[in-house]
Structures are given as structure tokens and as C-alpha cells.
Design a protein around this motif. Structure first.
Motif, mmCIF file in Angstrom:
data_model
loop_
_atom_site.group_PDB
_atom_site.id
_atom_site.type_symbol
_atom_site.label_atom_id
_atom_site.label_comp_id
_atom_site.label_asym_id
_atom_site.label_seq_id
_atom_site.Cartn_x
_atom_site.Cartn_y
_atom_site.Cartn_z
ATOM 1 N N ALA A 1 4.587 3.962 -11.460
ATOM 2 C CA ALA A 1 5.108 4.923 -10.489
ATOM 3 C C ALA A 1 5.941 6.004 -11.171
ATOM 4 O O ALA A 1 6.110 7.100 -10.622
ATOM 5 N N TYR A 2 6.440 5.696 -12.367
ATOM 6 C CA TYR A 2 7.219 6.692 -13.100
ATOM 7 C C TYR A 2 6.362 7.868 -13.562
ATOM 8 O O TYR A 2 6.897 8.898 -13.996
ATOM 9 N N LEU A 3 5.048 7.731 -13.513
ATOM 10 C CA LEU A 3 4.177 8.841 -13.881
ATOM 11 C C LEU A 3 4.077 9.893 -12.779
ATOM 12 O O LEU A 3 3.623 11.015 -13.036
ATOM 13 N N ILE A 4 4.496 9.543 -11.558
ATOM 14 C CA ILE A 4 4.356 10.479 -10.444
ATOM 15 C C ILE A 4 5.122 11.784 -10.691
ATOM 16 O O ILE A 4 4.555 12.873 -10.551
ATOM 17 N N LEU B 1 -4.705 7.179 -12.671
ATOM 18 C CA LEU B 1 -5.337 7.987 -11.626
ATOM 19 C C LEU B 1 -4.584 7.853 -10.303
ATOM 20 O O LEU B 1 -4.422 8.845 -9.569
ATOM 21 N N THR B 2 -4.127 6.648 -9.997
ATOM 22 C CA THR B 2 -3.375 6.423 -8.762
ATOM 23 C C THR B 2 -2.152 7.323 -8.691
ATOM 24 O O THR B 2 -1.900 7.987 -7.675
ATOM 25 N N THR B 3 -1.376 7.348 -9.760
ATOM 26 C CA THR B 3 -0.162 8.161 -9.761
ATOM 27 C C THR B 3 -0.489 9.652 -9.730
ATOM 28 O O THR B 3 0.268 10.445 -9.165
ATOM 29 N N LEU B 4 -1.617 10.033 -10.321
ATOM 30 C CA LEU B 4 -2.050 11.434 -10.246
ATOM 31 C C LEU B 4 -2.381 11.793 -8.800
ATOM 32 O O LEU B 4 -1.973 12.856 -8.301
ATOM 33 N N TRP C 1 -4.410 0.592 -7.072
ATOM 34 C CA TRP C 1 -3.093 -0.043 -7.152
ATOM 35 C C TRP C 1 -3.206 -1.555 -6.956
ATOM 36 O O TRP C 1 -2.609 -2.336 -7.704
ATOM 37 N N ASN C 2 -3.985 -1.968 -5.958
ATOM 38 C CA ASN C 2 -4.179 -3.395 -5.721
ATOM 39 C C ASN C 2 -4.846 -4.075 -6.918
ATOM 40 O O ASN C 2 -4.505 -5.209 -7.277
ATOM 41 N N ASN C 3 -5.785 -3.373 -7.540
ATOM 42 C CA ASN C 3 -6.431 -3.919 -8.727
ATOM 43 C C ASN C 3 -5.437 -4.045 -9.881
ATOM 44 O O ASN C 3 -5.497 -4.998 -10.665
ATOM 45 N N GLY C 4 -4.515 -3.088 -9.972
ATOM 46 C CA GLY C 4 -3.477 -3.177 -10.994
ATOM 47 C C GLY C 4 -2.586 -4.386 -10.792
ATOM 48 O O GLY C 4 -2.241 -5.090 -11.751
ATOM 49 N N LEU D 1 -8.434 10.468 -1.653
ATOM 50 C CA LEU D 1 -7.928 10.065 -2.966
ATOM 51 C C LEU D 1 -6.580 9.335 -2.922
ATOM 52 O O LEU D 1 -6.451 8.236 -3.484
ATOM 53 N N PRO D 2 -5.531 9.882 -2.288
ATOM 54 C CA PRO D 2 -4.255 9.151 -2.288
ATOM 55 C C PRO D 2 -4.253 7.918 -1.398
ATOM 56 O O PRO D 2 -3.344 7.099 -1.504
#
Length: 309
Positions: A257-260, A17-20, A241-244, A232-233
Motif C-alpha cells: 500500500a506504500y506504493l500508492i 498493479l493493484t497499487t497503481l 490483492w486477495n491473491n497477494g 481496474l481498481p
């Protein structure tokens, strides 16, 4: 064991979701680069959540004031590298470089996170993480070049690309330092505090820009763009991201980040009327293999980042 596995799955879903959200942020930045100046976009992106998070921030400052006094230098540094510098420099770079250049430089973020992890945390990537890093990077290159390597020879780098390197380095450093400095503050209160501290760092540059270039019109499109980037962003993506990082570590988290560019291409289909091409599928498959390989290596590792009690 099951709880740890569920936590990992939730963290990975949150990073998707973050990268989305960040892919949408990049498209909004490109769509509004002529109507909203870069420092204005960066300032209002963070000032908006500063306002609606104010009650939570005041409560967090009161509750964790001893921890903040003890680690005030670390907290200010985290606020600078994440809220103050990262997107501000990125928006500024977008004024003088192309979308392909931005995507190419951004694709080095996972590599920078792995490098900073090795230098600061003394964490060397394992075999599967290296395989994942290489596979995902190849997938991004396939998407950016549209499976035509000759497109790379036509890319000309300029001052904006140097700014992109600074921007990505700032975020990579933040991603590692937030693990290096395990603060006894839960994720959400810490995020509220970082936003409140980081937003004033942008304000002087916004005032300079306002004085030299003027402001922007409050059109419905500009307001919608600001509301999007201010929720959202920013808040949602930063929290996830911090939780990841807390659950998976900075190395594996950085690979997401490669999903961006993958999501950017998918969003462009309905938004810009583009079509899905075979290179999208090939590149996306490489990215997916890379993420699976990296997360497989770390599936049995216990998280070592303590960003809260």
C-alpha cells in the motif's frame, strides 16, 4: 520450490498493479468530487461489475452454495468490510478532508494490518518485516512532506480524517479476516459473490443522497471515470490483492500500500503537469527497500491462507 517462487513473484507483480490501479482511483475520486457525489461514485463503482460479472456470480452461487450456507456470516462480513464500507467511507471522507490528510492516514494501513494480524491471527512481525515497515513508512513521509518535516506541523485534522481511519481499519480488518476464514471458494468466484453481496449495502445510502443532493450528469468525463473505477481498481485490484494475501500473507501484502503515494506522484506528472523532484526518488527508494526487506523475510514461508481448493 521453483513453482512457489514463481507464485510469489507473480503475486508481488500483481500487488504492484493493484497499487497503481488504486492510485488512479484516488486521483479519479479527487477529480470528480464536485461532479459525482460520494455515495453515487461508490455505488456505481460496484454496480457496474455486478452487472458484467452476473453470469459468473450465478454459477459461483450454484456451485458453492453448501459452502455459502455453512459460512454465510463470514461471507457477509467480508462483503461489508471490503465492498460495502471501505471505499464508501473513503469517498465520503474525501469530501471534507485534504489530499495530504488522506495520504497520511492511508499510510497507516500496513501498520493496521500488522496490528490486526497480531491480534486475530497471532502472527507477530519478524525483524525484517519491521525494518521494511519502518523504511517504507519513512519513504511515504518523505514524499508527502516533500522532504520538509515542517509540513507535518501544518496539517490540521478534522471529521474527514476520522472517517479515513474507519475506512482504513475496515480494509485492514478485511485483509486479515479473509485469511482467518479460509473459505473453500476460489478467488475469482469469491470476489464475484462479495461484490454481489456488498453492492446492495451501499444502495440505501445512495438513495438517501439522491433524494437530498440529487444525481450527477452523464458527461463523457463522468462516464469514463465510472468505467475506470468499475473495472481496474475494483475487480482487477481486489482479485490481485486477495491473491497477494493468499500467497504472501496479510503483513507483507499490506506493505505494498506504500506504493500508492509513489504512483500517485508519478501519475500526476503527465496528468497534472508536475515534475519529478529529488524527494520523489528518495521516498520511492525507501519504499522499495521496505518492500524488499519484508518480502525477503517471507520468501521461504509457505502460504497458510486457503481461499480456494
Amino acid at each position: 520450490m521453483r513453482e512457489a517462487l514463481n507464485a510469489r513473484h507473480l503475486a508481488m507483480a500483481g500487488l504492484v498493479l493493484t497499487t497503481l490501479f488504486w492510485a488512479g482511483n484516488a486521483l479519479v475520486a479527487r477529480a470528480t468530487h464536485e461532479s459525482i457525489p460520494p455515495f453515487a461514485l461508490s455505488f456505481w463503482r460496484w454496480f457496474i461489475p455486478t452487472i458484467y460479472l452476473l453470469p459468473f456470480t450465478l454459477k459461483a452461487i450454484s456451485r458453492y452454495r453448501d459452502e455459502l450456507k455453512k459460512h454465510w456470516i463470514e461471507v457477509i462480513a467480508l462483503a461489508f468490510f471490503s465492498v460495502g464500507a471501505y471505499n464508501t467511507i473513503l469517498y465520503l471522507a474525501a469530501q471534507s478532508t485534504g489530499a495530504i490528510n488522506i495520504a497520511l492516514v492511508s499510510s497507516t494501513m500496513p501498520l493496521m494490518i500488522v496490528l490486526f494480524s497480531a491480534l486475530i491471527l497471532r502472527e507477530l512481525p519478524g525483524r525484517m518485516q519491521l525494518i521494511g515497515l519502518i523504511a517504507a513508512f519513512c519513504g511515504v513521509i518523505v514524499i508527502l512532506t516533500r522532504a520538509n518535516p515542517e509540513r507535518l506541523t501544518n496539517v490540521a485534522f478534522n471529521r474527514g480524517d476520522l472517517l479515513m481511519v474507519l475506512s482504513i481499519s475496515s480494509w485492514a480488518l478485511y485483509s486479515v479476516l479473509i485469511k482467518r476464514w479460509p473459505l473453500n471458494i476460489p478467488l475469482f468466484p469469491l470476489l464475484c459473490i462479495l461484490i454481489t453481496l456488498g453492492t446492495p449495502m451501499i444502495f440505501p445510502f445512495y438513495l438517501w443522497e439522491l433524494n437530498t443532493e440529487g444525481g450527477f450528469d452523464l458527461t463523457s468525463g463522468n462516464v469514463a471515470a465510472l468505467l475506470y473505477v468499475g473495472t481496474l481498481p475494483s475487480v482487477a485490484a481486489y482479485f490481485l490483492w486477495n491473491n497477494g494475501i493468499k500467497t504472501l500473507g496479510p503483513g507483507t501484502t499490506g506493505l505494498f500500500a506504500y506504493l500508492i503515494p509513489v504512483f500517485s506522484a508519478l501519475i500526476a506528472v503527465p496528468a497534472l503537469g508536475e515534475t519529478i523532484e529529488p524527494y520523489h526518488a528518495i521516498g520511492g527508494a525507501f519504499v522499495l527497500v521496505g518492500l524488499i526487506a519484508s518480502s525477503w523475510q517471507n520468501r521461504t514461508r509457505k502460504p497458510t491462507c486457503r481461499t480456494g481448493p
